[in-house]
Design a protein around this motif. Structure first.
Motif, PDB file in Angstrom:
ATOM      1  N   ALA A  45       0.691  -1.314   0.019  1.00  0.00           N
ATOM      2  CA  ALA A  45      -0.051   0.176   0.058  1.00  0.00           C
ATOM      3  C   ALA A  45       0.769   1.424  -0.002  1.00  0.00           C
ATOM      4  N   GLU A  46       2.040   1.213   0.504  1.00  0.00           N
ATOM      5  CA  GLU A  46       2.983   2.311   0.387  1.00  0.00           C
ATOM      6  C   GLU A  46       3.791   2.567  -0.750  1.00  0.00           C
ATOM      7  N   GLY A  47       3.769   1.428  -1.668  1.00  0.00           N
ATOM      8  CA  GLY A  47       4.392   1.403  -2.739  1.00  0.00           C
ATOM      9  C   GLY A  47       5.783   0.877  -2.688  1.00  0.00           C
ATOM     10  N   LYS A  48       5.996   0.096  -1.684  1.00  0.00           N
ATOM     11  CA  LYS A  48       7.370  -0.553  -1.621  1.00  0.00           C
ATOM     12  C   LYS A  48       7.278  -1.991  -2.104  1.00  0.00           C
ATOM     13  N   ASP A  49       8.444  -2.101  -2.644  1.00  0.00           N
ATOM     14  CA  ASP A  49       8.659  -3.604  -3.532  1.00  0.00           C
ATOM     15  C   ASP A  49       8.646  -4.594  -2.728  1.00  0.00           C
ATOM     16  N   VAL A  77       5.682 -10.518   7.719  1.00  0.00           N
ATOM     17  CA  VAL A  77       5.370  -9.815   9.141  1.00  0.00           C
ATOM     18  C   VAL A  77       6.210  -8.568   9.334  1.00  0.00           C
ATOM     19  N   GLU A  78       5.754  -7.901  10.235  1.00  0.00           N
ATOM     20  CA  GLU A  78       6.666  -6.763  10.812  1.00  0.00           C
ATOM     21  C   GLU A  78       7.209  -7.158  12.015  1.00  0.00           C
ATOM     22  N   ASN A  79       8.390  -6.706  12.332  1.00  0.00           N
ATOM     23  CA  ASN A  79       8.875  -7.192  13.849  1.00  0.00           C
ATOM     24  C   ASN A  79       8.588  -8.704  14.224  1.00  0.00           C
ATOM     25  N   LEU A  80       9.251  -9.324  13.797  1.00  0.00           N
ATOM     26  CA  LEU A  80       9.132 -10.908  14.087  1.00  0.00           C
ATOM     27  C   LEU A  80       9.424 -11.107  15.470  1.00  0.00           C
ATOM     28  N   GLU A  81      10.426 -10.659  16.228  1.00  0.00           N
ATOM     29  CA  GLU A  81      10.645 -10.855  17.363  1.00  0.00           C
ATOM     30  C   GLU A  81       9.757 -10.714  18.215  1.00  0.00           C
ATOM     31  N   GLU A  82       8.924  -9.549  18.266  1.00  0.00           N
ATOM     32  CA  GLU A  82       8.093  -8.954  18.891  1.00  0.00           C
ATOM     33  C   GLU A  82       6.794  -9.617  18.832  1.00  0.00           C
ATOM     34  N   ILE A  98      14.686 -18.254  16.019  1.00  0.00           N
ATOM     35  CA  ILE A  98      14.601 -17.435  14.855  1.00  0.00           C
ATOM     36  C   ILE A  98      15.741 -17.692  14.059  1.00  0.00           C
ATOM     37  N   GLU A  99      15.905 -17.585  12.671  1.00  0.00           N
ATOM     38  CA  GLU A  99      16.800 -17.715  11.554  1.00  0.00           C
ATOM     39  C   GLU A  99      17.154 -16.307  10.894  1.00  0.00           C
ATOM     40  N   SER A 100      18.092 -15.995  10.880  1.00  0.00           N
ATOM     41  CA  SER A 100      18.507 -14.446  10.232  1.00  0.00           C
ATOM     42  C   SER A 100      19.429 -14.945   8.871  1.00  0.00           C
ATOM     43  N   TYR A 101      18.961 -14.330   7.853  1.00  0.00           N
ATOM     44  CA  TYR A 101      19.568 -14.434   6.653  1.00  0.00           C
ATOM     45  C   TYR A 101      19.623 -12.825   6.048  1.00  0.00           C
ATOM     46  N   ASP A 102      20.483 -12.584   5.029  1.00  0.00           N
ATOM     47  CA  ASP A 102      20.523 -11.360   4.321  1.00  0.00           C
ATOM     48  C   ASP A 102      19.082 -10.932   3.831  1.00  0.00           C
ATOM     49  N   TYR A 103      18.123 -11.895   3.340  1.00  0.00           N
ATOM     50  CA  TYR A 103      16.765 -11.550   3.002  1.00  0.00           C
ATOM     51  C   TYR A 103      15.784 -11.404   3.862  1.00  0.00           C
ATOM     52  N   ILE A 117       3.461 -22.787  10.295  1.00  0.00           N
ATOM     53  CA  ILE A 117       3.336 -21.661   9.507  1.00  0.00           C
ATOM     54  C   ILE A 117       4.776 -20.880   9.740  1.00  0.00           C
ATOM     55  N   GLU A 118       5.105 -20.431   8.606  1.00  0.00           N
ATOM     56  CA  GLU A 118       6.331 -19.685   8.530  1.00  0.00           C
ATOM     57  C   GLU A 118       6.083 -18.375   8.677  1.00  0.00           C
ATOM     58  N   LEU A 119       6.698 -17.249   9.491  1.00  0.00           N
ATOM     59  CA  LEU A 119       6.645 -16.231   9.590  1.00  0.00           C
ATOM     60  C   LEU A 119       8.050 -15.349   9.277  1.00  0.00           C
ATOM     61  N   TRP A 120       7.912 -14.450   8.036  1.00  0.00           N
ATOM     62  CA  TRP A 120       9.073 -13.878   7.582  1.00  0.00           C
ATOM     63  C   TRP A 120       9.088 -12.156   7.772  1.00  0.00           C
ATOM     64  N   GLU A 121      10.030 -11.941   8.231  1.00  0.00           N
ATOM     65  CA  GLU A 121      10.106 -10.329   8.300  1.00  0.00           C
ATOM     66  C   GLU A 121      11.223 -10.223   7.170  1.00  0.00           C
ATOM     67  N   PRO A 122      10.780  -9.725   5.954  1.00  0.00           N
ATOM     68  CA  PRO A 122      11.542  -9.633   4.685  1.00  0.00           C
ATOM     69  C   PRO A 122      12.452  -8.485   4.809  1.00  0.00           C
ATOM     70  N   ASN A 123      13.522  -8.738   4.028  1.00  0.00           N
ATOM     71  CA  ASN A 123      14.573  -7.729   3.466  1.00  0.00           C
ATOM     72  C   ASN A 123      14.446  -7.832   1.976  1.00  0.00           C
ATOM     73  N   ASP A 124      13.506  -7.271   1.245  1.00  0.00           N
ATOM     74  CA  ASP A 124      13.176  -7.685  -0.127  1.00  0.00           C
ATOM     75  C   ASP A 124      14.172  -7.117  -0.989  1.00  0.00           C
ATOM     76  N   LYS A 125      15.069  -5.829  -0.329  1.00  0.00           N
ATOM     77  CA  LYS A 125      16.131  -5.440  -1.214  1.00  0.00           C
ATOM     78  C   LYS A 125      17.229  -6.198  -1.571  1.00  0.00           C
TER      79      LYS A 125
END
Length: 129
Positions: A45-49, A77-82, A98-103, A117-125
């Protein structure tokens, strides 16, 4: 409260022959497939890829454990840890660490029907670089 789920991050399903499935979907439905499946790009909705991953996986994959289901859905999701702390406090079963990757960061929960269910706080960039 912050948003919890912001979109579908991925659809994963078991396949007798993932390569043949990817080829069939590419040939007949026009999916642009690679070794992982197909990535769909869209804007929020904010135009983010943003991206959503479609992936057939081997029918003997252990990735969905402890679920015995044939599929797993990944939610953005936003803020996975919270969110995981909130869900745990609400009595939701959290699976693994929690597992962290560059993405992005990943966490897992179980629904009442036994679906992982997998929850993903993405880094689409990371996909665009």
């Amino acid at each position: 409260m912050k948003k919890r789920v912001t979109g579908i991050g991925g659809i994963f399903f078991k396949s007798k022959d993932p390569a043949a499935s990817k080829n069939w979907y590419s040939r007949h439905l026009g999916l642009n497939t690679d070794q992982w499946g197909s990535t769909f790009w869209w804007k929020d909705a904010e135009g983010k890829d943003c991206s959503t991953q479609w992936s057939p996986m081997s029918e003997d994959t252990q990735y969905y454990k402890p679920s015995e289901k044939q599929f797993m859905i990944n939610y953005r999701v936003e803020n996975l840890e919270e969110l995981l702390e909130t869900l745990k406090a609400e009595g939701v079963e959290v699976v693994g660490e929690i597992e962290s990757y560059d993405y992005g960061k990943f966490g897992w929960i179980m629904d009442p029907e036994g679906n992982k269910i997998e929850l993903w706080e993405p880094n689409d960039k990371a996909f665009l670089e």
